[in-house]
Each structure stands twice: as structure tokens, then as C-alpha cells.
Design an enzyme around this catalytic site. Structure first.
Site, PDB file in Angstrom:
ATOM      1  N   ARG A 177       9.264 -20.279 -57.738  1.00 48.25           N
ATOM      2  CA  ARG A 177       7.857 -20.436 -57.325  1.00 48.25           C
ATOM      3  C   ARG A 177       7.674 -20.239 -55.826  1.00 48.25           C
ATOM      4  O   ARG A 177       6.872 -20.926 -55.184  1.00 48.25           O
ATOM      5  CB  ARG A 177       7.291 -21.814 -57.712  1.00 48.25           C
ATOM      6  CG  ARG A 177       7.293 -22.127 -59.167  1.00 48.25           C
ATOM      7  CD  ARG A 177       6.398 -21.222 -60.014  1.00 48.25           C
ATOM      8  NE  ARG A 177       6.711 -21.472 -61.392  1.00 48.25           N
ATOM      9  CZ  ARG A 177       7.678 -20.814 -62.057  1.00 48.25           C
ATOM     10  NH1 ARG A 177       8.346 -19.828 -61.495  1.00 48.25           N
ATOM     11  NH2 ARG A 177       7.939 -21.123 -63.301  1.00 48.25           N
ATOM     12  N   SER A 226       0.375 -26.747 -63.571  1.00 54.59           N
ATOM     13  CA  SER A 226       1.279 -27.785 -63.052  1.00 54.59           C
ATOM     14  C   SER A 226       0.959 -28.064 -61.587  1.00 54.59           C
ATOM     15  O   SER A 226       0.879 -27.138 -60.779  1.00 54.59           O
ATOM     16  CB  SER A 226       2.733 -27.329 -63.156  1.00 54.59           C
ATOM     17  OG  SER A 226       3.079 -27.223 -64.514  1.00 54.59           O
ATOM     18  N   GLU A 231       2.952 -27.623 -56.340  1.00 55.63           N
ATOM     19  CA  GLU A 231       2.978 -26.215 -56.752  1.00 55.63           C
ATOM     20  C   GLU A 231       1.597 -25.603 -56.457  1.00 55.63           C
ATOM     21  O   GLU A 231       1.495 -24.464 -56.031  1.00 55.63           O
ATOM     22  CB  GLU A 231       3.296 -26.107 -58.254  1.00 55.63           C
ATOM     23  CG  GLU A 231       3.406 -24.675 -58.717  1.00 55.63           C
ATOM     24  CD  GLU A 231       4.077 -24.531 -60.081  1.00 55.63           C
ATOM     25  OE1 GLU A 231       5.022 -25.292 -60.388  1.00 55.63           O
ATOM     26  OE2 GLU A 231       3.653 -23.649 -60.835  1.00 55.63           O
TER      27      GLU A 231
HETATM   28  C1  FAD Z   1      -3.647 -23.719 -67.489  1.00 52.20           C
HETATM   29  C2  FAD Z   1      -2.739 -23.119 -66.440  1.00 52.20           C
HETATM   30  C3  FAD Z   1      -1.433 -22.829 -66.742  1.00 52.20           C
HETATM   31  C4  FAD Z   1      -0.582 -22.278 -65.774  1.00 52.20           C
HETATM   32  N1  FAD Z   1       0.704 -21.986 -66.114  1.00 52.20           N
HETATM   33  C5  FAD Z   1       1.526 -21.430 -65.208  1.00 52.20           C
HETATM   34  C6  FAD Z   1       2.882 -21.076 -65.558  1.00 52.20           C
HETATM   35  O1  FAD Z   1       3.308 -21.236 -66.680  1.00 52.20           O
HETATM   36  N2  FAD Z   1       3.663 -20.536 -64.584  1.00 52.20           N
HETATM   37  C7  FAD Z   1       3.217 -20.321 -63.316  1.00 52.20           C
HETATM   38  O2  FAD Z   1       3.981 -19.812 -62.482  1.00 52.20           O
HETATM   39  N3  FAD Z   1       1.952 -20.644 -62.956  1.00 52.20           N
HETATM   40  C8  FAD Z   1       1.102 -21.176 -63.858  1.00 52.20           C
HETATM   41  N4  FAD Z   1      -0.180 -21.518 -63.496  1.00 52.20           N
HETATM   42  C9  FAD Z   1      -0.615 -21.351 -62.110  1.00 52.20           C
HETATM   43  C10 FAD Z   1      -1.305 -20.012 -61.813  1.00 52.20           C
HETATM   44  O3  FAD Z   1      -1.917 -19.503 -62.962  1.00 52.20           O
HETATM   45  C11 FAD Z   1      -0.350 -18.960 -61.277  1.00 52.20           C
HETATM   46  O4  FAD Z   1       0.282 -19.427 -60.123  1.00 52.20           O
HETATM   47  C12 FAD Z   1      -1.115 -17.663 -60.951  1.00 52.20           C
HETATM   48  O5  FAD Z   1      -0.181 -16.625 -60.870  1.00 52.20           O
HETATM   49  C13 FAD Z   1      -1.929 -17.751 -59.670  1.00 52.20           C
HETATM   50  O6  FAD Z   1      -2.667 -16.553 -59.541  1.00 52.20           O
HETATM   51  P1  FAD Z   1      -4.154 -16.534 -58.967  1.00 52.20           P
HETATM   52  O7  FAD Z   1      -4.601 -15.132 -58.925  1.00 52.20           O
HETATM   53  O8  FAD Z   1      -5.010 -17.474 -59.710  1.00 52.20           O
HETATM   54  O9  FAD Z   1      -3.910 -17.058 -57.484  1.00 52.20           O
HETATM   55  P2  FAD Z   1      -4.845 -18.013 -56.631  1.00 52.20           P
HETATM   56  O10 FAD Z   1      -4.789 -19.372 -57.207  1.00 52.20           O
HETATM   57  O11 FAD Z   1      -6.170 -17.410 -56.434  1.00 52.20           O
HETATM   58  O12 FAD Z   1      -4.073 -17.989 -55.238  1.00 52.20           O
HETATM   59  C14 FAD Z   1      -2.779 -18.518 -55.103  1.00 52.20           C
HETATM   60  C15 FAD Z   1      -2.241 -18.126 -53.725  1.00 52.20           C
HETATM   61  O13 FAD Z   1      -2.037 -16.715 -53.660  1.00 52.20           O
HETATM   62  C16 FAD Z   1      -2.744 -16.163 -52.560  1.00 52.20           C
HETATM   63  N5  FAD Z   1      -3.159 -14.831 -52.972  1.00 52.20           N
HETATM   64  C17 FAD Z   1      -3.784 -14.473 -54.118  1.00 52.20           C
HETATM   65  N6  FAD Z   1      -3.891 -13.142 -54.192  1.00 52.20           N
HETATM   66  C18 FAD Z   1      -3.336 -12.631 -53.075  1.00 52.20           C
HETATM   67  C19 FAD Z   1      -3.133 -11.317 -52.562  1.00 52.20           C
HETATM   68  N7  FAD Z   1      -3.541 -10.240 -53.232  1.00 52.20           N
HETATM   69  N8  FAD Z   1      -2.525 -11.176 -51.370  1.00 52.20           N
HETATM   70  C20 FAD Z   1      -2.123 -12.249 -50.666  1.00 52.20           C
HETATM   71  N9  FAD Z   1      -2.279 -13.513 -51.097  1.00 52.20           N
HETATM   72  C21 FAD Z   1      -2.872 -13.711 -52.289  1.00 52.20           C
HETATM   73  C22 FAD Z   1      -3.885 -17.133 -52.291  1.00 52.20           C
HETATM   74  O14 FAD Z   1      -4.324 -17.049 -50.945  1.00 52.20           O
HETATM   75  C23 FAD Z   1      -3.186 -18.447 -52.570  1.00 52.20           C
HETATM   76  O15 FAD Z   1      -2.393 -18.768 -51.442  1.00 52.20           O
HETATM   77  C24 FAD Z   1      -1.064 -22.045 -64.455  1.00 52.20           C
HETATM   78  C25 FAD Z   1      -2.399 -22.332 -64.155  1.00 52.20           C
HETATM   79  C26 FAD Z   1      -3.245 -22.851 -65.137  1.00 52.20           C
HETATM   80  C27 FAD Z   1      -4.682 -23.126 -64.789  1.00 52.20           C
END
Ligand code: FAD
Length: 314
Positions: free
Chosen positions: A179, A230, A307
Site C-alpha cells: 500500500r 479499510s 490507509e
Molecule cells: C468499499 C471499499 C473497499 C475497498 N477495498 C480496497 C481493497 O481491497 N484494496 C485496496 O487497496 N483499496 C481498497 N479500497 C480503497 C480505495 O478504493 C483504493 O485505494 C483506490 O485505489 C483509491 O483510488 P481513488 O481513485 O479513489 O483515489 P482517491 O481516494 O481519490 O485518492 C487517493 C490518493 O491518490 C491521489 N491521486 C489520485 N489520483 C491521482 C493521480 N492521477 N495522480 C496523482 N495522485 C493521485 C490522491 O491525491 C490521494 O492522495 C477500498 C475502498 C472502499 C470504499
């Protein structure tokens, strides 16, 4: 701090350069927690030139800004009015197959449907990604993973903008771990595209694997609840039997399963999740996060590492 005069100049310059933006956006509508205040401006560049231009403008006008992806790993502040939000759009939402099993995927592509489609085209190994919400850029930033897989297992190259220049870096030159990646640590690169190599498989087995992973998730996580997944990483320790320690277990052991504060609750189904019961504020979730960290440290001497990330001041 974002000054009124800066905002005016920014809007004028974005208009002149034909960069898309929206004013006074309720950020709770752009994240899975459904928590967050009003952002004065969400800027949505649709291609690489527009992103480069946007970043140049931000730096020139000294605009404080934060990057938002799908908003599924964030707790967004109730007061995000002192920065501008950058959110990729347009061509960053797309993916294509460049050659047999070699995919180029935009950072704003939705992770779940993208990897479901790739799987159903007959490519295997990334079925686990079809259960992770959010966008591909956000998945790369924190090396998202589940069920023994991580996105970096299949990444060949990452394309990003840093200090105004475009970089295309091979995986071997990128730091990543559980992560975490160099991008998450340094926060000075903007992921635009990734290239992935995914092997061909047997469609029947792939369909089985997609269903198996979806069922596993449905059985282990709160369904149809507003959360950011998480809250804490699992600590790097083992229990007396040599099994990896899990954060949910520690939270359960300190008696916090189901604990409610304001509009937020430590999920009774999976206590490493905090859920928004309806009208939660960021401060309610923040309180529960601090409470968990305090109680787990008191009982076990373990500092749980978040996380999820805070987006703005808490
Ligand atoms: C129900 C649920 C289940 C989940 N299960 C998992 C799981 O099994 N495994 C797991 O790893 N995660 C899980 N997650 C967490 C999450 O879905 C992941 O971490 C996901 O990949 C985050 O992507 P996002 O686009 O929503 O990022 P965001 O939440 O929008 O951003 C996260 C970070 O990335 C940065 N960011 C986003 N895009 C860019 C870009 N293009 N360039 C630079 N920085 C950027 C943002 O500034 C921030 O710092 C879960 C979340 C939920 C709600």
C-alpha cells in the site's frame, strides 16, 4: 491559503486557456464516504496538454491544490475551501489494448469496470482489481490490492507529469511496497496513464474467478454503506501462532466494534471500516480514528498506520 484574488485570476486564466472547471462543488458528491465540504473550484483537464497547462497556471499563480481521483480512499475535510481540487477527465478515462495482452489505461478510468472488461476479453490475473472501487491513478498511487494481488504485479510502465515534464518510467525504476509507492510518499507527480501486461487465460476460469472474488467481498465487507474501505493498514507484526496481525482484530479486541460517534460508526460487520450512517461529518470520523489509535496503542503498544488519507485539514 487560497486568496479571493488568486481565485479570480485563476478562473480568468483557465477560461482563457479553455480548461474545464466547476465552481462551488460539494465534494461529498465526489467520494465514497459522502462526506466533505464545498470546494471553491474543481479543475478537470481533459488531455495531457490541458493538464500541463493547468499545472503551469497553478504554479505561476501559486495556487494551493490537491488531486482527487475516485475519492474512495479519502476522508475529505468539512472545510476544503482553502485549496483547489484537480480531477482528471476526458481522455484519462479511457483504456486501449496496444498489442496482444498489453494495455494502456488512463488514470481516471474506473478500476472495477475496466478490469472486469479486460478479464472478460480473456486476460487473467487482474480479476482481483475488478472488486476495488476508485480510479486507476488512485490504485497506482497506493499500490492497491486484495486477495494476494497488487496492481504493481502487472504494471510495466507508469506515465506521469513531474515539474512540468512528462516521464514514462519502467516498473524496475519505481519504488513500491505494501500500500505504498514513491508517488504516495513524494506527492509531486501526477499519474496520467499506465501500461500493463496481462496474460491470456481461459474464459470459463476467468468468469469463475470474477464471481468468486465478488462473492468473497460481499461476504466480508459492509454492503451499500458509505465508507472509504479499510481505515488502517495491517501492522507488520505476527500473533503468538505466527499469523499476520490484522487491524480489525486489534480494534475488536479493544471493544470498539460498532462504536458510534456523531454520524459515524465503526462498522459492526468489519471493524477496520468506519461507515457514514447518513449525516456524518469529517470530524466524527476523525474522532473515531484517533480513538482507535489511542486504545490500540494503550492495550497493545502498536501504532496503527492509516490507509486512508486526509484531504484537507481535520
Ligand atoms: C468499499 C471499499 C473497499 C475497498 N477495498 C480496497 C481493497 O481491497 N484494496 C485496496 O487497496 N483499496 C481498497 N479500497 C480503497 C480505495 O478504493 C483504493 O485505494 C483506490 O485505489 C483509491 O483510488 P481513488 O481513485 O479513489 O483515489 P482517491 O481516494 O481519490 O485518492 C487517493 C490518493 O491518490 C491521489 N491521486 C489520485 N489520483 C491521482 C493521480 N492521477 N495522480 C496523482 N495522485 C493521485 C490522491 O491525491 C490521494 O492522495 C477500498 C475502498 C472502499 C470504499
Amino acid at each position: 491559503m487560497l486568496l479571493e484574488s488568486q481565485l479570480k485570476d485563476l478562473i480568468k486564466t483557465l477560461k482563457k486557456n479553455h480548461v474545464c472547471f466547476r465552481e462551488n462543488v460539494n465534494l461529498s458528491t465526489l467520494c465514497s464516504f459522502k462526506i466533505g465540504g464545498i470546494s471553491p473550484l474543481v479543475v478537470e483537464p481533459e488531455n495531457i496538454q490541458s493538464l500541463q497547462q493547468t499545472l503551469e497556471i497553478f504554479f505561476k499563480l501559486e495556487i494551493p491544490f490537491k488531486v482527487l481521483g475516485g475519492g474512495t480512499n479519502l476522508l475529505i475535510s468539512d472545510f476544503p475551501n482553502d485549496f483547489v481540487t484537480l480531477r482528471l477527465s476526458g481522455e484519462f478515462k479511457e483504456f486501449e489494448m496496444l498489442s496482444e495482452g498489453y494495455f494502456r489505461i488512463g488514470a481516471a478510468a474506473l478500476t472495477t469496470p475496466t478490469f472486469r472488461k479486460i478479464s472478460l476479453l480473456g486476460y487473467t490475473g487482474t480479476e482481483f482489481l475488478s472488486t476495488i472501487p476508485g480510479w486507476v491513478g488512485g490504485a497506482v498511487i497506493q499500490n492497491a490490492g486484495c486477495y494476494g494481488g497488487e496492481i504493481f504485479n502487472f504494471i510495466e510502465k507508469v506515465e506521469f507529469l513531474k515539474e512540468g515534464k512528462i516521464f514514462i518510467e519502467s516498473k524496475k525504476n519505481i519504488e513500491f511496497g505494501y500500500r505504498s509507492t514513491q508517488f504516495l510518499k513524494n506527492k509531486n507527480s501526477y499519474i496520467t496513464f499506465i501500461e500493463m501486461k496481462i496474460p491470456k487465460g481461459n474464459l470459463e476460469e476467468i468468469e469463475f474467478s470474477l464471481k468468486e472474488k465478488r462473492d468473497k467481498r460481499n461476504a466480508s465487507q459492509p454492503q451499500n454503506k458509505k465508507s472509504a474501505g479499510s481505515v488502517f493498514k495491517n501492522p507488520p507484526f505476527r500473533d503468538e501462532d505466527g499469523n499476520p496481525l490484522k487491524s480489525w482484530f486489534l480494534i475488536d479486541q479493544v471493544g470498539l466494534r460498532g462504536k458510534i460517534y456523531g454520524g459515524a460508526q465503526i462498522s459492526p460487520e468489519h471493524c477496520n471500516f468506519i461507515v457514514n450512517l447518513g449525516n456524518a461529518k469529517a470530524k466524527d470520523v476523525y474522532y473515531l480514528i484517533c480513538l482507535i489509535q489511542e486504545k490500540v496503542y494503550e492495550k497493545f503498544g502498536i501504532e496503527l498506520e492509516k490507509e486512508i488519507e486526509f484531504f484537507g485539514r481535520m
